[in-house]
Design an enzyme around this catalytic site. Structure first.
Site, short mmCIF file in Angstrom:
data_model
loop_
_atom_site.label_atom_id
_atom_site.label_comp_id
_atom_site.label_asym_id
_atom_site.label_seq_id
_atom_site.Cartn_x
_atom_site.Cartn_y
_atom_site.Cartn_z
N HIS A 123 0.81 -1.22 0.00
CA HIS A 123 0.00 0.00 0.00
C HIS A 123 0.84 1.28 0.00
CE1 HIS A 123 0.90 0.49 4.33
NE2 HIS A 123 0.74 -0.82 4.39
N ASP A 124 0.35 2.26 -0.73
CA ASP A 124 0.91 3.61 -0.76
C ASP A 124 2.31 3.70 -1.37
OD1 ASP A 124 -1.32 4.92 0.79
OD2 ASP A 124 -0.61 3.52 2.32
N GLY A 141 5.05 -1.16 2.72
CA GLY A 141 4.22 0.01 2.48
C GLY A 141 5.01 1.31 2.41
#
Length: 261
Positions: A123-124, A141
């Site tokens: 994520h991100d 992440g």
């Protein structure tokens, strides 16, 4: 461009939007709020969850899991996204997660990248253009990866780290600090700098003068024995005559995590 083709066993939710010439293979799932650009193809057993936007002429070979929820305990179902550019290749069992509400809300992949089997982008993360992720390379992440980066097999990048443009991460290296542009990292417990990616730079058209300037910057940063403050001062001197060294200096000055040293 060929017509759009969807295998009878595939499931495409009503809210999905498929461009011209998209091909969806056997047993695929394309969720609602997924947008797929012209000419993108999905091999068998791929799943794409939204909100996800995929550009043109991407190839998902098979068993890819794209746009899944972030693997983050803080995630509470808020709207978060994945954005993928054009002409990327995703080999078998690649997994790419959407962003988190507390981390910017989006995972973004650029153009012309290769993600080989079992690679993972959490994520991100932000991945640039023309990168190669070899088998089992993994980003935790919030990792940022510049253009023309190579991650060798089984390389792992710690969360919030930055990998500068043209860096090379060796096989099995575990990176827990920022890697400046042009630097080559090899495994030694945690990955440590081992020179610059001179061979890769030559292949991309860097001449001897540019490579020489980058080597001098590397020596100042990693081989001089100087403190970080003194090394930064030497980089500033070298940057006066080299745009590439200025790129390294800007990278050093903009980081929040320590450099891998």
């Amino acid at each position: 461009m060929s017509e759009t083709r969807i295998h009878p066993s595939a499931v495409v939710e009503p809210g999905a939007r498929l461009g011209a010439g998209v091909q969806v293979g056997a047993f695929c799932y394309i969720g609602e709020d997924v947008e797929v650009g012209d000419g993108t193809t999905f091999g068998p057993h791929c799943s794409v969850h939204g909100p996800t936007r995929i550009g043109r002429e991407n190839r998902f070979i098979g068993h890819c899991a794209i746009g899944g929820e972030p693997q983050d305990k803080k995630y509470r179902g808020e709207r978060v996204e994945l954005e993928i550019g054009d002409r990327n290749l995703f080999r078998e069992f690649t997994t790419i997660n959407r962003g988190t509400g507390t981390g910017g809300g989006i995972t973004r992949i650029g153009n012309d990248n290769w993600f080989l089997a079992y690679t993972h982008v959490a994520h991100d993360c932000m991945v640039g253009n023309h990168c190669v992720f070899s088998n089992n390379a993994t980003l935790a992440g919030h990792v940022s990866v510049g253009d023309h980066v190579i991650l060798s097999g089984f390389a792992g990048i710690h969360q919030f780290c930055r990998i500068g443009a043209h860096a090379f991460i060796g096989m099995g290296a575990l990176v827990n600090g920022d890697v400046p542009p042009f630097v080559m990292v090899a495994q030694d417990g945690y990955g440590r700098p081992r020179g610059i990616n001179s061979e890769g730079l030559k292949r991309r058209g860097f001449d001897a003068d540019r490579i020489g300037a980058i080597k001098r910057a590397y020596r100042a940063l990693y081989m001089s024995g100087a403190s970080m403050e003194d090394a930064r001062g030497k980089l500033a001197e070298l940057a006066a005559g080299s745009e590439d060294v200025r790129t390294v200096l800007e990278f050093v000055d903009s980081g929040e995590r320590p450099l891998a040293r």
